[in-house]
Design a protein around this motif. Sequence first.
Motif, PDB file in Angstrom:
ATOM      1  N   ALA A 280      42.185  44.929  35.567  1.00 48.92           N
ATOM      2  CA  ALA A 280      41.471  44.971  36.827  1.00 48.92           C
ATOM      3  C   ALA A 280      41.355  45.030  37.932  1.00 48.92           C
ATOM      4  O   ALA A 280      41.732  44.934  38.665  1.00 48.92           O
ATOM      5  N   ALA A 281      43.183  44.558  37.952  1.00 44.19           N
ATOM      6  CA  ALA A 281      43.837  45.408  39.368  1.00 44.19           C
ATOM      7  C   ALA A 281      43.702  46.966  40.136  1.00 44.19           C
ATOM      8  O   ALA A 281      43.663  46.683  40.984  1.00 44.19           O
ATOM      9  N   HIS A 282      43.403  47.685  38.701  1.00 43.71           N
ATOM     10  CA  HIS A 282      43.220  48.522  39.455  1.00 43.71           C
ATOM     11  C   HIS A 282      41.917  48.854  40.162  1.00 43.71           C
ATOM     12  O   HIS A 282      41.491  50.125  41.004  1.00 43.71           O
ATOM     13  N   PHE A 283      40.956  48.187  39.854  1.00 40.63           N
ATOM     14  CA  PHE A 283      39.566  48.701  40.254  1.00 40.63           C
ATOM     15  C   PHE A 283      38.887  47.301  41.075  1.00 40.63           C
ATOM     16  O   PHE A 283      37.832  47.841  41.815  1.00 40.63           O
ATOM     17  N   GLN A 284      39.627  46.403  41.250  1.00 39.45           N
ATOM     18  CA  GLN A 284      39.091  45.125  42.438  1.00 39.45           C
ATOM     19  C   GLN A 284      39.745  45.247  43.294  1.00 39.45           C
ATOM     20  O   GLN A 284      40.862  45.652  43.715  1.00 39.45           O
ATOM     21  N   PRO A 285      38.746  45.518  44.048  1.00 41.92           N
ATOM     22  CA  PRO A 285      39.215  45.290  45.730  1.00 41.92           C
ATOM     23  C   PRO A 285      40.360  44.485  46.228  1.00 41.92           C
ATOM     24  O   PRO A 285      40.851  44.003  46.155  1.00 41.92           O
ATOM     25  N   ALA A 286      41.444  44.674  47.214  1.00 46.07           N
ATOM     26  CA  ALA A 286      42.024  43.805  47.480  1.00 46.07           C
ATOM     27  C   ALA A 286      42.377  42.298  48.289  1.00 46.07           C
ATOM     28  O   ALA A 286      42.808  41.588  47.627  1.00 46.07           O
ATOM     29  N   ASP A 287      40.357  42.599  48.182  1.00 46.33           N
ATOM     30  CA  ASP A 287      40.012  40.741  48.571  1.00 46.33           C
ATOM     31  C   ASP A 287      39.815  40.243  47.475  1.00 46.33           C
ATOM     32  O   ASP A 287      39.205  39.301  48.171  1.00 46.33           O
ATOM     33  N   PHE A 288      39.884  41.213  46.195  1.00 53.24           N
ATOM     34  CA  PHE A 288      38.549  40.947  45.638  1.00 53.24           C
ATOM     35  C   PHE A 288      39.265  38.981  44.781  1.00 53.24           C
ATOM     36  O   PHE A 288      40.220  38.900  44.457  1.00 53.24           O
ATOM     37  N   LEU A 289      37.881  38.398  44.814  1.00 51.12           N
ATOM     38  CA  LEU A 289      38.707  36.850  44.338  1.00 51.12           C
ATOM     39  C   LEU A 289      37.891  36.970  43.120  1.00 51.12           C
ATOM     40  O   LEU A 289      37.114  36.613  42.328  1.00 51.12           O
ATOM     41  N   VAL A 295      44.053  36.223  43.462  1.00 55.49           N
ATOM     42  CA  VAL A 295      42.981  38.390  44.741  1.00 55.49           C
ATOM     43  C   VAL A 295      44.635  38.997  44.219  1.00 55.49           C
ATOM     44  O   VAL A 295      45.766  39.146  45.277  1.00 55.49           O
ATOM     45  N   ILE A 296      44.201  40.004  43.185  1.00 57.44           N
ATOM     46  CA  ILE A 296      45.366  40.446  43.392  1.00 57.44           C
ATOM     47  C   ILE A 296      44.795  42.336  42.954  1.00 57.44           C
ATOM     48  O   ILE A 296      45.923  43.309  42.939  1.00 57.44           O
ATOM     49  N   GLY A 297      43.820  42.956  43.180  1.00 53.37           N
ATOM     50  CA  GLY A 297      43.735  44.107  43.770  1.00 53.37           C
ATOM     51  C   GLY A 297      44.223  44.787  44.368  1.00 53.37           C
ATOM     52  O   GLY A 297      43.859  44.873  45.287  1.00 53.37           O
ATOM     53  N   TRP A 298      44.045  46.375  44.116  1.00 50.27           N
ATOM     54  CA  TRP A 298      44.663  47.898  44.770  1.00 50.27           C
ATOM     55  C   TRP A 298      43.852  48.907  44.904  1.00 50.27           C
ATOM     56  O   TRP A 298      44.048  49.175  45.724  1.00 50.27           O
ATOM     57  N   ASP A 299      42.167  48.666  44.751  1.00 49.88           N
ATOM     58  CA  ASP A 299      40.755  49.001  44.621  1.00 49.88           C
ATOM     59  C   ASP A 299      41.125  50.817  44.419  1.00 49.88           C
ATOM     60  O   ASP A 299      41.324  51.251  45.298  1.00 49.88           O
ATOM     61  N   TYR A 300      42.010  50.582  43.145  1.00 51.14           N
ATOM     62  CA  TYR A 300      42.121  52.956  43.013  1.00 51.14           C
ATOM     63  C   TYR A 300      40.836  53.199  42.540  1.00 51.14           C
ATOM     64  O   TYR A 300      41.372  54.409  42.786  1.00 51.14           O
ATOM     65  N   TYR A 301      39.959  52.785  41.839  1.00 46.05           N
ATOM     66  CA  TYR A 301      38.655  53.451  41.410  1.00 46.05           C
ATOM     67  C   TYR A 301      37.937  52.600  42.098  1.00 46.05           C
ATOM     68  O   TYR A 301      37.270  51.719  42.004  1.00 46.05           O
ATOM     69  N   ARG A 302      36.617  54.160  42.367  1.00 46.53           N
ATOM     70  CA  ARG A 302      35.188  52.900  42.791  1.00 46.53           C
ATOM     71  C   ARG A 302      34.070  54.287  41.787  1.00 46.53           C
ATOM     72  O   ARG A 302      34.611  55.127  41.394  1.00 46.53           O
ATOM     73  N   ALA A 303      33.383  53.787  41.888  1.00 46.14           N
ATOM     74  CA  ALA A 303      32.182  55.060  40.833  1.00 46.14           C
ATOM     75  C   ALA A 303      31.431  55.502  42.127  1.00 46.14           C
ATOM     76  O   ALA A 303      31.857  54.724  43.327  1.00 46.14           O
ATOM     77  N   THR A 304      30.424  56.385  41.916  1.00 47.93           N
ATOM     78  CA  THR A 304      29.908  57.300  42.662  1.00 47.93           C
ATOM     79  C   THR A 304      28.778  56.811  43.079  1.00 47.93           C
ATOM     80  O   THR A 304      27.830  55.868  41.760  1.00 47.93           O
ATOM     81  N   TRP A 305      27.991  56.603  43.996  1.00 50.93           N
ATOM     82  CA  TRP A 305      26.346  55.461  43.986  1.00 50.93           C
ATOM     83  C   TRP A 305      25.727  56.848  43.462  1.00 50.93           C
ATOM     84  O   TRP A 305      24.443  56.385  43.160  1.00 50.93           O
ATOM     85  N   ASP A 306      26.390  58.152  43.253  1.00 51.08           N
ATOM     86  CA  ASP A 306      25.360  58.730  42.547  1.00 51.08           C
ATOM     87  C   ASP A 306      25.232  58.351  40.883  1.00 51.08           C
ATOM     88  O   ASP A 306      23.665  58.249  40.074  1.00 51.08           O
ATOM     89  N   ASP A 354      40.924  39.100  32.559  1.00 52.13           N
ATOM     90  CA  ASP A 354      41.060  38.472  31.309  1.00 52.13           C
ATOM     91  C   ASP A 354      41.452  37.206  32.164  1.00 52.13           C
ATOM     92  O   ASP A 354      42.833  36.592  32.690  1.00 52.13           O
ATOM     93  N   PRO A 355      41.229  36.043  31.143  1.00 56.39           N
ATOM     94  CA  PRO A 355      41.524  34.588  32.102  1.00 56.39           C
ATOM     95  C   PRO A 355      42.953  34.733  32.493  1.00 56.39           C
ATOM     96  O   PRO A 355      43.335  33.570  32.647  1.00 56.39           O
ATOM     97  N   ALA A 356      43.730  34.691  30.746  1.00 61.86           N
ATOM     98  CA  ALA A 356      45.110  34.305  30.614  1.00 61.86           C
ATOM     99  C   ALA A 356      45.732  35.584  31.054  1.00 61.86           C
ATOM    100  O   ALA A 356      46.983  35.607  30.794  1.00 61.86           O
ATOM    101  N   HIS A 357      45.362  36.192  32.382  1.00 60.79           N
ATOM    102  CA  HIS A 357      46.044  37.656  32.562  1.00 60.79           C
ATOM    103  C   HIS A 357      47.055  36.159  33.696  1.00 60.79           C
ATOM    104  O   HIS A 357      47.507  35.522  34.248  1.00 60.79           O
ATOM    105  N   ILE A 358      48.380  37.703  33.692  1.00 62.37           N
ATOM    106  CA  ILE A 358      49.570  36.999  34.443  1.00 62.37           C
ATOM    107  C   ILE A 358      49.716  38.202  35.540  1.00 62.37           C
ATOM    108  O   ILE A 358      50.240  39.039  35.633  1.00 62.37           O
TER     109      ILE A 358
END
Length: 487
Positions: A280-289, A295-306, A354-358
């Motif tokens: 999740a941290a790699h995929f979520q934007p930095a302000d993802f709630l 709020v823990i995201g690094w916004d490392y990867y995105r899918a393409t619009w195609d 994961d709801p139990a994430h640390i």
Amino acid sequence: MKKLGIYIIAAASCLFSSCLDTELYTTIPVDDFFKTESDAQAYLNGVYGGFRDRSARCYIPAGEYAYQMLNEVAGANLIFGPGAQKGNQLMMEKAEWGVDFYVTSSLWMDLYMGISRTNIGIDNLRKQAPTPAIERFIAETRVIRAFFYADLVYLYGDVPFITTSHFDLMSKPGRTSKDEVIKFCIDEIKDAMDKLPDSYPAKDYGRFTKWGAKAKLCKIYLEAKMWKECAEIANEIITQSPHRLIADYSKLWGVENEKNAEFLFVIPSLPPRYQHSAYAAHFQPADFLNPDGTVIGWDYYRATWDFYDSFDPADKRRADLLTSYEAKVKGEIVVKEVGHGVGEGPIPNKFPMDPAHIDWTEGTDIVLLRLADIILARAEALNELNGPSQEAVDLINKIRERAFGNAEHNLKLADYPSKDALRAAILQERSWELFLEGYNRMDLIRHGVYIETMKKKGSTNVSTNHLLLPIPQSELNMNPNLTQNPY
């Protein structure tokens, strides 16, 4: 690789709190180890650690140093997000790497470290009295070694081939042909797999079963285009194993559904660090709630619009790509729409938090082999052997019926009059079903469409030279008998 002589270096990481649990060993003289079955199992746990620990991290989908992420971001459907828009990453995203490609050395060293552990284990386990447990430990270790070697040659082609712990670094080995290494991997798994059990008790979750080993063999046959062998072993797994498709695709990936019947081999995970996954941290934007307010995201990867647009809107799998999300901005909760700017695209949410994430560490298991992949492998092999058939179409439709929740979107054999037509449909289905599981780049190469696909993604310099990674320059400097891949 280093000559390990009389010492065992066993970074025996724990894979799950209730299974494969070990202490962390550093350097242990051989004479003081491998004296009991518990010693042997402790070392075997370290061999499994080659899939995930901090010194051999190549199967932890997170940073681009992971085997899975290379095969996704240097494939058709994944890009680096706004949090990773740098020169090196963009080179990788478009498969335009040169001899100084920064991921090359990491994957090479990690895979050889895993192989070194297996060689030490096999050599020393064979010195013990051949109890049923010891025989199983040897079989597991041989399957793992074949797993690592197969993936190594998919990345680099011909490689130095070492199957003993009594290796002298000064011998400076040259490159052994990919075909010879793959034949070894096939023979190793075939000889070892029936020495493994159908299943394990819960405390041993994460070990190779007979069916997990056969699944890896199926994948090796697929990549080698050994269609008859691939079709046969896939059919055996589909019809004779205890594994089955989970009915609801949306419930396949969360922590609540780990140990499910579809998974053939996984890396169990548990927070905090060193036993974790970090999707999740790699995929979520930095302000993802997140639902728990974090709020823990690094916004490392995105899918393409195609890729997003390629889905039928009725396909449940498209829901794994978020086009809007709740964000926390200056203390306020707002809904943000995903844009179309540089590095922007739908947010992958295939692996929910994961709801139990640390903090950023999670317990979401990392799936390396599952039944849906094997079903599609058999469909592909049948098509390559005999052209379109009702059986091949029916196999694809098993996957599609789950994805849509009904049979209304099933493929019809009459719509695929040629091998090429059904081959393209299978490749597309694999991209939808197996997104983020580490196969896209290899699938494109196997289907002969990698170069044209990467050009469509925006690459201007990709060529056949980019079908393999460069051999690390540090290895070439130390070993004059190594040669570089063409670049």
